[in-house]
Scaffold this motif. Structure first.
Motif, PDB file in Angstrom:
ATOM      1  N   ASN A  35       3.191 -22.011 -19.086  1.00  0.00           N
ATOM      2  CA  ASN A  35       1.987 -21.354 -19.592  1.00  0.00           C
ATOM      3  C   ASN A  35       0.719 -21.914 -18.953  1.00  0.00           C
ATOM      4  OD1 ASN A  35       0.786 -19.354 -21.141  1.00  0.00           O
ATOM      5  ND2 ASN A  35       0.347 -20.743 -22.824  1.00  0.00           N
ATOM      6  N   ASN A  36       0.797 -22.219 -17.655  1.00  0.00           N
ATOM      7  CA  ASN A  36      -0.334 -22.778 -16.931  1.00  0.00           C
ATOM      8  C   ASN A  36      -0.962 -21.743 -16.007  1.00  0.00           C
ATOM      9  OD1 ASN A  36      -0.090 -25.563 -17.824  1.00  0.00           O
ATOM     10  ND2 ASN A  36       1.776 -25.605 -16.621  1.00  0.00           N
ATOM     11  N   GLN A  37      -2.208 -21.960 -15.674  1.00  0.00           N
ATOM     12  CA  GLN A  37      -2.912 -21.187 -14.653  1.00  0.00           C
ATOM     13  C   GLN A  37      -3.213 -22.123 -13.494  1.00  0.00           C
ATOM     14  OE1 GLN A  37      -6.403 -19.145 -16.042  1.00  0.00           O
ATOM     15  NE2 GLN A  37      -5.520 -18.857 -18.067  1.00  0.00           N
ATOM     16  N   MET A  38      -3.350 -21.555 -12.301  1.00  0.00           N
ATOM     17  CA  MET A  38      -3.597 -22.371 -11.130  1.00  0.00           C
ATOM     18  C   MET A  38      -4.560 -21.634 -10.213  1.00  0.00           C
ATOM     19  SD  MET A  38      -0.643 -23.802  -8.568  1.00  0.00           S
ATOM     20  CE  MET A  38      -0.177 -22.244  -7.863  1.00  0.00           C
ATOM     21  N   ARG A  39      -5.542 -22.364  -9.659  1.00  0.00           N
ATOM     22  CA  ARG A  39      -6.510 -21.799  -8.710  1.00  0.00           C
ATOM     23  C   ARG A  39      -6.736 -22.793  -7.581  1.00  0.00           C
ATOM     24  NH1 ARG A  39      -8.509 -20.655 -13.692  1.00  0.00           N
ATOM     25  NH2 ARG A  39      -8.935 -18.483 -14.115  1.00  0.00           N
ATOM     26  N   LEU A  40      -6.954 -22.259  -6.374  1.00  0.00           N
ATOM     27  CA  LEU A  40      -7.380 -23.106  -5.269  1.00  0.00           C
ATOM     28  C   LEU A  40      -8.885 -23.271  -5.360  1.00  0.00           C
ATOM     29  CD1 LEU A  40      -5.492 -21.968  -2.069  1.00  0.00           C
ATOM     30  CD2 LEU A  40      -5.416 -24.187  -3.162  1.00  0.00           C
ATOM     31  N   ASP A  76      -3.025 -23.378 -20.917  1.00  0.00           N
ATOM     32  CA  ASP A  76      -3.521 -22.449 -21.930  1.00  0.00           C
ATOM     33  C   ASP A  76      -3.194 -22.901 -23.346  1.00  0.00           C
ATOM     34  OD1 ASP A  76      -4.713 -20.747 -20.110  1.00  0.00           O
ATOM     35  OD2 ASP A  76      -2.932 -19.500 -19.878  1.00  0.00           O
ATOM     36  N   SER A  77      -2.232 -23.795 -23.505  1.00  0.00           N
ATOM     37  CA  SER A  77      -1.862 -24.251 -24.850  1.00  0.00           C
ATOM     38  C   SER A  77      -2.900 -25.196 -25.439  1.00  0.00           C
ATOM     39  CB  SER A  77      -0.504 -24.951 -24.812  1.00  0.00           C
ATOM     40  OG  SER A  77       0.486 -24.038 -24.430  1.00  0.00           O
ATOM     41  N   CYS A  78      -3.332 -26.202 -24.654  1.00  0.00           N
ATOM     42  CA  CYS A  78      -4.287 -27.186 -25.189  1.00  0.00           C
ATOM     43  C   CYS A  78      -5.660 -27.093 -24.515  1.00  0.00           C
ATOM     44  CB  CYS A  78      -3.740 -28.605 -25.052  1.00  0.00           C
ATOM     45  SG  CYS A  78      -3.698 -29.231 -23.357  1.00  0.00           S
ATOM     46  N   ARG A  79      -5.820 -26.162 -23.576  1.00  0.00           N
ATOM     47  CA  ARG A  79      -7.087 -25.929 -22.866  1.00  0.00           C
ATOM     48  C   ARG A  79      -7.504 -27.097 -21.969  1.00  0.00           C
ATOM     49  NH1 ARG A  79      -6.837 -20.792 -23.251  1.00  0.00           N
ATOM     50  NH2 ARG A  79      -7.331 -19.884 -25.241  1.00  0.00           N
ATOM     51  N   HIS A  80      -6.543 -27.903 -21.524  1.00  0.00           N
ATOM     52  CA  HIS A  80      -6.841 -29.021 -20.635  1.00  0.00           C
ATOM     53  C   HIS A  80      -6.908 -28.532 -19.194  1.00  0.00           C
ATOM     54  CE1 HIS A  80      -5.474 -32.760 -18.356  1.00  0.00           C
ATOM     55  NE2 HIS A  80      -6.673 -33.053 -18.815  1.00  0.00           N
ATOM     56  N   ARG A 128       5.442 -24.038 -11.477  1.00  0.00           N
ATOM     57  CA  ARG A 128       6.611 -24.236 -12.344  1.00  0.00           C
ATOM     58  C   ARG A 128       6.778 -25.704 -12.730  1.00  0.00           C
ATOM     59  NH1 ARG A 128      11.612 -25.751 -12.289  1.00  0.00           N
ATOM     60  NH2 ARG A 128      11.823 -26.156 -10.087  1.00  0.00           N
ATOM     61  N   ARG A 129       6.495 -26.609 -11.799  1.00  0.00           N
ATOM     62  CA  ARG A 129       6.662 -28.048 -12.041  1.00  0.00           C
ATOM     63  C   ARG A 129       5.485 -28.671 -12.782  1.00  0.00           C
ATOM     64  NH1 ARG A 129       9.328 -31.018  -6.850  1.00  0.00           N
ATOM     65  NH2 ARG A 129      10.997 -29.544  -6.458  1.00  0.00           N
ATOM     66  N   ALA A 130       4.358 -28.006 -12.826  1.00  0.00           N
ATOM     67  CA  ALA A 130       3.149 -28.593 -13.418  1.00  0.00           C
ATOM     68  C   ALA A 130       3.366 -28.944 -14.889  1.00  0.00           C
ATOM     69  CB  ALA A 130       1.982 -27.620 -13.271  1.00  0.00           C
ATOM     70  N   ARG A 131       2.956 -30.146 -15.242  1.00  0.00           N
ATOM     71  CA  ARG A 131       3.050 -30.630 -16.622  1.00  0.00           C
ATOM     72  C   ARG A 131       1.690 -31.184 -17.022  1.00  0.00           C
ATOM     73  NH1 ARG A 131       7.250 -31.864 -19.720  1.00  0.00           N
ATOM     74  NH2 ARG A 131       8.691 -31.819 -17.960  1.00  0.00           N
ATOM     75  N   CYS A 132       1.206 -30.799 -18.181  1.00  0.00           N
ATOM     76  CA  CYS A 132      -0.097 -31.243 -18.669  1.00  0.00           C
ATOM     77  C   CYS A 132      -0.084 -32.749 -18.910  1.00  0.00           C
ATOM     78  CB  CYS A 132      -0.453 -30.505 -19.952  1.00  0.00           C
ATOM     79  SG  CYS A 132      -2.075 -30.960 -20.601  1.00  0.00           S
ATOM     80  N   THR A 133      -1.078 -33.441 -18.362  1.00  0.00           N
ATOM     81  CA  THR A 133      -1.180 -34.885 -18.559  1.00  0.00           C
ATOM     82  C   THR A 133      -1.789 -35.244 -19.912  1.00  0.00           C
ATOM     83  OG1 THR A 133      -3.302 -34.922 -17.395  1.00  0.00           O
ATOM     84  CG2 THR A 133      -1.330 -35.405 -16.093  1.00  0.00           C
ATOM     85  N   LYS A 134      -2.315 -34.238 -20.617  1.00  0.00           N
ATOM     86  CA  LYS A 134      -2.895 -34.483 -21.941  1.00  0.00           C
ATOM     87  C   LYS A 134      -1.842 -34.347 -23.045  1.00  0.00           C
ATOM     88  CE  LYS A 134      -6.496 -32.832 -25.064  1.00  0.00           C
ATOM     89  NZ  LYS A 134      -7.518 -31.793 -25.271  1.00  0.00           N
TER      90      LYS A 134
END
Length: 79
Positions: free
Chosen positions: A52-57, A12-16, A40-46
């Motif tokens: 502050n991430n969202q996640m969907r299957l 949500d911070s950089c919209r990647h 919790r572990r997810a880190r933006c590669t951009k």
């Protein structure tokens, strides 16, 4: 296609947006990892931001096959 189920992450911070095969996450972290732990572990590669991430299957494949798991269990419906 060897991977049919992905987790789509959105920062949500950089919209990647990024899609990661569930099988890759299981291979990296093991079968016992929870979705909360993955998020919790997810880190933006951009931008490198973590949190502050969202996640969907996301299912990638033929629509008729994807819909076979979308039935409603009538035993769980409260009237």
């Amino acid at each position: 296609m060897s991977h049919l189920v992905y987790i789509k992450f959105r920062n949500d911070s950089c919209r990647h947006d990024a899609m990661v095969p569930v099988s890759a996450l299981i291979k990296e972290y093991g079968e016992d990892i929870t979705s909360d732990e993955v998020l919790r572990r997810a880190r933006c590669t951009k931008c490198g931001f973590q949190g502050n991430n969202q996640m969907r299957l996301v299912y990638v494949g033929k629509s008729s096959l994807a819909q076979t798991g979308s039935g409603v269990n009538k035993d769980s419906i409260k009237i």
